[in-house]
Design a protein around this motif. Structure first.
Motif, mmCIF file in Angstrom:
data_model
loop_
_atom_site.group_PDB
_atom_site.id
_atom_site.type_symbol
_atom_site.label_atom_id
_atom_site.label_comp_id
_atom_site.label_asym_id
_atom_site.label_seq_id
_atom_site.Cartn_x
_atom_site.Cartn_y
_atom_site.Cartn_z
ATOM 1 N N LYS A 133 0.815 -1.209 0.000
ATOM 2 C CA LYS A 133 0.000 0.000 0.000
ATOM 3 C C LYS A 133 0.851 1.261 0.000
ATOM 4 O O LYS A 133 0.535 2.228 -0.680
ATOM 5 C CB LYS A 133 -0.943 -0.005 1.203
ATOM 6 C CG LYS A 133 -1.884 1.198 1.218
ATOM 7 C CD LYS A 133 -2.888 1.105 2.320
ATOM 8 C CE LYS A 133 -3.777 2.292 2.493
ATOM 9 N NZ LYS A 133 -3.698 3.392 1.595
ATOM 10 N N GLU A 134 1.960 1.247 0.752
ATOM 11 C CA GLU A 134 2.835 2.427 0.792
ATOM 12 C C GLU A 134 3.395 2.746 -0.589
ATOM 13 O O GLU A 134 3.427 3.898 -1.007
ATOM 14 C CB GLU A 134 3.979 2.196 1.784
ATOM 15 C CG GLU A 134 4.857 3.426 1.967
ATOM 16 C CD GLU A 134 6.011 3.198 2.938
ATOM 17 O OE1 GLU A 134 6.714 4.190 3.220
ATOM 18 O OE2 GLU A 134 6.212 2.061 3.386
ATOM 19 N N ALA A 146 2.047 1.921 -3.484
ATOM 20 C CA ALA A 146 0.935 2.387 -4.316
ATOM 21 C C ALA A 146 0.603 3.846 -4.013
ATOM 22 O O ALA A 146 0.382 4.643 -4.925
ATOM 23 C CB ALA A 146 -0.290 1.503 -4.098
ATOM 24 N N ASP A 147 0.589 4.201 -2.736
ATOM 25 C CA ASP A 147 0.297 5.587 -2.346
ATOM 26 C C ASP A 147 1.379 6.539 -2.851
ATOM 27 O O ASP A 147 1.074 7.606 -3.380
ATOM 28 C CB ASP A 147 0.166 5.705 -0.821
ATOM 29 C CG ASP A 147 -1.085 5.018 -0.284
ATOM 30 O OD1 ASP A 147 -1.998 4.726 -1.088
ATOM 31 O OD2 ASP A 147 -1.139 4.761 0.936
ATOM 32 N N LEU A 148 2.648 6.157 -2.679
ATOM 33 C CA LEU A 148 3.747 7.005 -3.145
ATOM 34 C C LEU A 148 3.731 7.154 -4.660
ATOM 35 O O LEU A 148 3.958 8.244 -5.197
ATOM 36 C CB LEU A 148 5.094 6.438 -2.692
ATOM 37 C CG LEU A 148 5.410 6.557 -1.207
ATOM 38 C CD1 LEU A 148 6.666 5.752 -0.856
ATOM 39 C CD2 LEU A 148 5.604 8.026 -0.825
ATOM 40 N N SER A 149 3.453 6.064 -5.352
ATOM 41 C CA SER A 149 3.401 6.093 -6.815
ATOM 42 C C SER A 149 2.284 7.011 -7.301
ATOM 43 O O SER A 149 2.475 7.815 -8.213
ATOM 44 C CB SER A 149 3.196 4.675 -7.343
ATOM 45 O OG SER A 149 3.114 4.680 -8.739
ATOM 46 N N ARG A 150 1.114 6.911 -6.689
ATOM 47 C CA ARG A 150 -0.022 7.759 -7.065
ATOM 48 C C ARG A 150 0.296 9.228 -6.802
ATOM 49 O O ARG A 150 0.041 10.086 -7.640
ATOM 50 C CB ARG A 150 -1.283 7.330 -6.312
ATOM 51 C CG ARG A 150 -2.515 8.143 -6.673
ATOM 52 C CD ARG A 150 -3.787 7.693 -5.956
ATOM 53 N NE ARG A 150 -3.599 7.423 -4.538
ATOM 54 C CZ ARG A 150 -3.544 6.205 -3.995
ATOM 55 N NH1 ARG A 150 -3.653 5.138 -4.751
ATOM 56 N NH2 ARG A 150 -3.364 6.047 -2.708
ATOM 57 N N GLU A 151 0.882 9.509 -5.640
ATOM 58 C CA GLU A 151 1.223 10.899 -5.315
ATOM 59 C C GLU A 151 2.246 11.475 -6.293
ATOM 60 O O GLU A 151 2.137 12.622 -6.710
ATOM 61 C CB GLU A 151 1.724 11.019 -3.881
ATOM 62 C CG GLU A 151 0.604 11.011 -2.862
ATOM 63 C CD GLU A 151 -0.491 12.027 -3.163
ATOM 64 O OE1 GLU A 151 -0.182 13.216 -3.398
ATOM 65 O OE2 GLU A 151 -1.669 11.633 -3.194
#
Length: 134
Positions: free
Chosen positions: A90-91, A93-98
């Protein structure tokens, strides 16, 4: 009677297994024979367009686009990668999206217009798509 039941079961098994194919002749993947795929969909799956190439600006050529993309945090190959290899799940995925959203905001700040699709649940959330709908 037993022979009839066996024949019916064999027929049902053949019909059931015959319908199990990879791909449904409309959506294709690397497992589906290319002859059965929509050529455009197959090519996009195998050779996806880099996110950088979905941006346009009237007075910017390919070299300016590449420089602006990298200045906004994009990769040289036109993609968007994470610098941290140690994150996962999840971390990541969140960093990639940001990072993806940050690059989009930067490109909009440089007066580029997003020419990619905004159809679907995920693309409709892109900052570039939300700006387009305003």
């Amino acid at each position: 009677m037993n022979r009839f039941i066996i024949m019916v079961l064999m027929f049902a098994a053949l019909v059931g297994l015959g319908g199990c194919t990879i791909g449904n002749w409309n959506i294709c993947g690397p497992q589906t024979p290319q002859a059965y795929c929509d050529k455009k969909a197959y090519n996009e799956l195998v050779n996806p367009t880099p996110p950088r190439d979905r941006w346009v600006k009237e007075d910017a050529g390919p070299d300016a686009l590449a420089l602006d993309w990298q200045a906004c945090g994009g990769e040289r190959d036109g993609g968007i990668g994470l610098n941290r290899v140690s994150v996962s799940g999840k971390e990541a995925a969140d960093l990639s999206r940001e990072k993806f959203y940050s690059v989009q905001r930067c490109m909009m700040g440089k007066s580029y217009k997003y020419a990619g699709t905004c159809e679907g649940d995920i693309p409709s959330r892109y900052p570039a798509c939300q700006a387009r709908s305003r």
